[in-house]
Design an enzyme around this catalytic site. Structure first.
Site, mmCIF file in Angstrom:
data_model
loop_
_atom_site.group_PDB
_atom_site.id
_atom_site.type_symbol
_atom_site.label_atom_id
_atom_site.label_comp_id
_atom_site.label_asym_id
_atom_site.label_seq_id
_atom_site.Cartn_x
_atom_site.Cartn_y
_atom_site.Cartn_z
ATOM 1 N N LYS A 143 38.374 -36.465 77.859
ATOM 2 C CA LYS A 143 37.094 -37.130 77.599
ATOM 3 C C LYS A 143 36.713 -36.978 76.128
ATOM 4 O O LYS A 143 36.346 -37.927 75.457
ATOM 5 C CB LYS A 143 36.026 -36.529 78.508
ATOM 6 N N GLU A 150 43.528 -27.001 74.546
ATOM 7 C CA GLU A 150 44.774 -26.974 75.324
ATOM 8 C C GLU A 150 45.446 -28.347 75.324
ATOM 9 O O GLU A 150 46.656 -28.474 75.117
ATOM 10 C CB GLU A 150 44.484 -26.584 76.782
ATOM 11 N N GLY A 161 33.366 -34.971 83.348
ATOM 12 C CA GLY A 161 34.809 -34.738 83.492
ATOM 13 C C GLY A 161 35.221 -34.543 84.947
ATOM 14 O O GLY A 161 36.200 -35.121 85.417
ATOM 15 N N ARG A 162 34.471 -33.744 85.694
ATOM 16 C CA ARG A 162 34.873 -33.439 87.077
ATOM 17 C C ARG A 162 34.586 -34.585 88.037
ATOM 18 O O ARG A 162 34.926 -34.513 89.213
ATOM 19 C CB ARG A 162 34.202 -32.143 87.537
ATOM 20 N N GLU A 217 31.714 -25.894 88.704
ATOM 21 C CA GLU A 217 31.296 -26.265 87.354
ATOM 22 C C GLU A 217 29.955 -27.007 87.430
ATOM 23 O O GLU A 217 29.206 -27.050 86.464
ATOM 24 C CB GLU A 217 32.359 -27.140 86.660
ATOM 25 N N HIS A 236 48.427 -17.633 107.112
ATOM 26 C CA HIS A 236 49.312 -16.485 106.881
ATOM 27 C C HIS A 236 49.004 -15.818 105.551
ATOM 28 O O HIS A 236 49.808 -15.076 105.014
ATOM 29 C CB HIS A 236 50.773 -16.947 106.941
ATOM 30 N N LYS A 287 35.376 -20.738 74.838
ATOM 31 C CA LYS A 287 36.086 -21.654 73.927
ATOM 32 C C LYS A 287 35.804 -21.261 72.475
ATOM 33 O O LYS A 287 36.702 -21.187 71.642
ATOM 34 C CB LYS A 287 35.565 -23.088 74.107
HETATM 35 O O1 LIG Z 1 38.469 -34.134 79.235
HETATM 36 P P1 LIG Z 1 38.224 -33.062 78.253
HETATM 37 O O2 LIG Z 1 37.177 -33.422 77.241
HETATM 38 O O3 LIG Z 1 39.503 -32.653 77.579
HETATM 39 O O4 LIG Z 1 37.652 -31.807 78.998
HETATM 40 C C1 LIG Z 1 38.404 -31.160 79.991
HETATM 41 C C2 LIG Z 1 37.529 -30.292 80.836
HETATM 42 O O5 LIG Z 1 36.879 -29.330 80.043
HETATM 43 C C3 LIG Z 1 35.558 -29.120 80.509
HETATM 44 O O6 LIG Z 1 34.693 -29.652 79.581
HETATM 45 C C4 LIG Z 1 35.258 -27.658 80.631
HETATM 46 O O7 LIG Z 1 36.105 -27.029 81.512
HETATM 47 C C5 LIG Z 1 35.488 -29.878 81.829
HETATM 48 O O8 LIG Z 1 34.205 -30.242 82.174
HETATM 49 C C6 LIG Z 1 36.413 -31.002 81.567
HETATM 50 O O9 LIG Z 1 36.819 -31.625 82.748
#
Ligand SMILES: O=P(O)(O)OC[C@H]1O[C@](O)(CO)[C@@H](O)[C@@H]1O
Length: 547
Positions: A214, A220, A274-275, A360, A390, A518
Site C-alpha cells: 500500500k 521488508e 491493508g488488512r 490489528e 493433535h 518499525k
Molecule cells: O502494504 P504495506 O504498506 O506494505 O503494509 C503492509 C502491512 O503493514 C502494516 O501497515 C502494519 O503491519 C499493515 O497494516 C499492512 O497490511
C-alpha cells in the site's frame, strides 16, 4: 465529513444495556449447556441463522433466548445501526487518520454508486478491476511474454501483512478448483530464507514479480523487491524489469521511482486498509492464479454478505450475532482468547488472515475518545482441523480457561475422497459436542471400573480423565469452499470485526501500534546506533550482531 474524535465514549461495561445482560448472566450462570439442551431440544433450530448460503449454528453458546434479546438490545444501545450507516456511506470513521473505510466499495457490483468522503469512487474501482482482469488474462493465455519471449509459469507476490495474507489465503483456498494458471508464490518475511527458496525454484525468464505494498515504503517488502530485482537483472539485464515486475500500491510515485512503469502499476486508495485490501488490486496475485471470473465470484460473495449485514434484522444478522457472542464470551464469561478452527485444509491460512484482521483492528488500549478500554480485546488464534486436534485441543478440552471456538466447515468436498470428508465432518461435530458435553467423574469411574480398575489406582486416575465441558462454540457451515462462499465468509468476519469495534467503542481502522517497532528497527540500523541515548543497555549490548 469526519467523525468527531472528541465525542466521549462510555465503556460498554458501564452501560445500562450491559448491566442488564450481566444481571441475567448472574441469574442463569449455573445453567450448563447440557441442561439448556435437555430443557429445549429446539434450541439447535432457534439459535441458528443463515445468509448467503452460510449457516451459523450458535446453539452451543452459553446463552438462552433472553440473553440473546438482551445482547440485541446492547447492539441498539451502542448505536450499531448509525455506525453501520456511517461505514457504508463512506464517512471518515477512521478519525485518527481522517479516512473513510470503504473496502465494501471494492466488491460492489458495477454501477452501484459508492462514495468515500463525499466523492464517488465506484468508477475508479471498476477501472482498476478491469485493468487487473485484462492483465491477468494476458498472463494466463500466454500472450504476455517475458523479456526473452517466454510465457509466465510463476508469479511471486512480494508483500507483507495485508499485502500478503489475503491473496495468499485466497490462492490456497481456491487453487484446487481453479484449473490451470501460473504457480503462485508468496514472499513476506525479511528473513532472506523465504525469498532465496522461491528464487531457487523459479526460472527468471518465466517469472513475474508482483510487488504489493500500500505504502511502497515497507522495509521488508522493499528489501525483498530490491533483492528480487537484482536477481532478475543479473540473469536477464535491466530492460527485463519492465516485463517481469508489476506493482500494486497507493503510492504510484514510489512505484515509478522503483523502476516499474506506470502501465504496469495497479493502484488503490487510502480508504482501503491493508488488512481489508485483498478485494482491491492487492488481490492481483490471487487473480493471476485463479482467473478473473473466479475472483469476481469472490467479490460477489463478499458483496452478498455486505448486503445481508445492511439489510437483515440484527436477530438474524450473521456478523452482528458473531460480534455480540464474542463480546458475551469475553466480557460476561471472561474468555481472553477466541479460537478459529476451519475444518478444511484449503483454509490453512485463514486463521493467519483473520488474526491480522481482528487484532490489528481491535487490539487497542484506548477507545475512540482516547480513554482506556475497560477490558482487553481477545486474542484470536487457530489452525485447521483435524491437525489442531493433535496440537492445542488438549488445552481447549481440559485447560483451566475457556477458549470459545469457531468451527468452520465446508460440507461438500471438491476432491474424490468422500470417505475422508465424512471423517472430517464427524471430527468437527465430535469436537464441538465434546467441548460442550464434557465427561463427569461418575462417567469416568464407570468406564474405568468396566475395564477392571479399582481402589487407589481408580481414584487417582479419575481427575485426569474428567472433562469440565460447558465450553462454547459456533459451527459455521459452507455448502462448499468455492469463491462465492469464501468471499461471504471473509466479509462476514470483516463485518464482525466492525461490530466488535462499535460495541467496544474502538476505532478499528488505524494501526499505530505497529509504528514504534518499525522506527526502532530503523534506528538500530544507523551507523552510530551504539551512541543512541534512547536505547536501553540490553538492546545496545546486542548491536554487534548487526555486523
Ligand atoms: O502494504 P504495506 O504498506 O506494505 O503494509 C503492509 C502491512 O503493514 C502494516 O501497515 C502494519 O503491519 C499493515 O497494516 C499492512 O497490511
Amino acid at each position: 465529513m469526519s467523525i468527531s474524535a472528541g465525542a466521549a465514549v462510555i465503556p460498554l461495561e458501564r452501560t445500562d444495556a450491559w448491566s442488564a445482560v450481566l444481571s441475567h448472566a448472574r441469574a442463569t450462570g449455573s445453567d450448563s449447556l447440557n441442561a439448556l439442551f435437555a430443557a429445549d431440544e429446539t434450541r439447535a433450530q432457534s439459535l441458528c441463522a443463515t445468509a448467503c448460503g452460510l449457516t451459523l449454528d450458535f446453539s452451543k453458546q452459553r446463552i438462552d433466548a433472553r440473553t440473546l434479546e438482551l445482547l440485541l438490545a446492547v447492539a441498539e444501545a451502542r448505536d450499531l445501526k448509525t455506525w453501520r450507516t456511517r461505514l457504508m456511506a463512506g464517512e471518515a470513521i477512521n478519525h485518527t487518520e481522517g479516512r473513510a473505510v470503504m473496502h465494501v466499495a471494492l466488491r460492489a457490483p458495477r454501477g452501484l454508486p459508492m462514495f468515500a468522503d463525499g466523492k464517488r469512487i465506484d468508477g475508479d474501482v471498476h477501472d482498476v478491476l478491469d485493468r487487473m482482469a485484462a492483465f491477468s488474462e494476458r498472463v494466463r493465455d500466454w500472450s504476455w511474454r517475458g523479456a526473452r519471449g517466454d510465457t509466465i509459469t510463476d508469479v511471486v507476490n512480494i508483500g507483507i501483512g495485508g499485502s500478503d495474507l489475503g491473496p495468499r489465503m485466497v490462492c490456497e483456498a481456491l487453487t484446487a478448483i481453479a484449473g490451470k494458471g501460473p504457480r503462485a508464490h508468496f514472499v513476506a518475511n525479511v528473513d532472506g530464507a523465504q525469498l532465496a527458496a522461491v528464487l531457487e525454484s523459479v526460472d527468471p525468464a518465466r517469472t513475474l514479480f508482483v510487488v504489493t505494498s500500500k505504502t511502497f515504503t515497507t522495509q521488508e517488502t522493499m528489501a525483498n523487491a530490491n533483492a528480487a530485482r537484482r536477481w532478475l537483472v543479473d540473469a536477464l539485464g535491466a530492460p527485463a524489469v519492465a516485463k517481469h515486475f508489476v506493482a500494486v500500491s497507493t503510492n504510484l510515485d514510489a512505484v515509478t521511482a522503483f523502476g516499474i512503469e506506470p502501465t504496469n502499476a495497479f493502484g488503490f486508495w487510502d480508504w482501503v486498509g491493508g488488512r481489508y485490501s485483498v478485494w482491491s488490486a492487492v488481490g492481483l496475485s490471487a487473480m493471476l492464479r485463479v482467473g478473473p471470473a473466479m475472483f469476481r465470484e469472490l467479490l460477489a460473495g463478499a458483496h452478498a454478505m455486505d448486503r445481508h449485514f445492511v439489510e437483515a434484522p440484527f436477530a438474524q444478522n450473521l456478523p452482528v450475532l458473531l460480534g455480540l457472542l464474542a463480546v458475551w464470551n469475553q466480557s460476561a464469561l471472561g474468555c481472553s482468547t477466541q479460537v478459529i478452527a476451519p475444518y478444511a485444509q484449503r483454509l490453512v491460512f485463514f486463521a493467519d488472515w483473520l488474526q491480522q484482521l481482528e487484532m490489528e483492528s481491535n487490539g487497542k488500549y484506548v477507545m475512540r475518545d482516547g480513554t482506556p478500554v475497560t477490558r482487553s480485546t481477545p486474542a484470536l488464534w487457530g489452525d485447521v482441523g483435524t491437525n489442531s486436534q493433535h496440537a492445542f485441543f488438549q488445552m481447549l478440552h481440559q485447560g483451566p480457561e475457556v477458549h470459545p471456538v469457531d468451527f468452520i466447515l465446508p460440507v461438500k468436498a471438491d476432491h474424490a475422497l468422500p470417505e475422508q470428508q465424512r471423517l472430517l465432518i464427524a471430527n468437527a461435530l465430535a469436537q464441538a459436542a465434546a467441548l460442550m458435553r464434557g465427561k463427569t467423574a461418575d462417567e469416568v469411574r464407570a468406564e474405568l471400573v468396566a475395564k477392571g480398575m479399582k481402589g487407589e489406582a481408580l481414584e487417582q486416575a479419575i481427575p485426569h480423565r474428567v472433562f469440565p465441558g460447558n465450553r462454547p462454540s459456533n459451527l459455521i457451515l459452507l455448502p462448499r469452499l468455492d469463491a462465492f462462499h469464501l468471499g461471504a465468509l471473509m466479509a462476514m468476519y470483516e463485518q464482525r470485526t466492525f461490530v466488535l469495534s462499535v460495541l467496544w467503542g474502538i476505532n478499528a481502522y488505524d494501526q499505530w501500534g505497529v509504528e514504534l517497532g518499525k522506527q526502532l528497527a530503523t534506528r538500530l540500523l544507523q551507523p552510530d546506533a551504539k551512541h543512541d541515548p534512547g536505547l536501553d543497555g540490553s538492546t545496545r549490548s546486542h548491536l554487534g550482531l548487526l555486523g
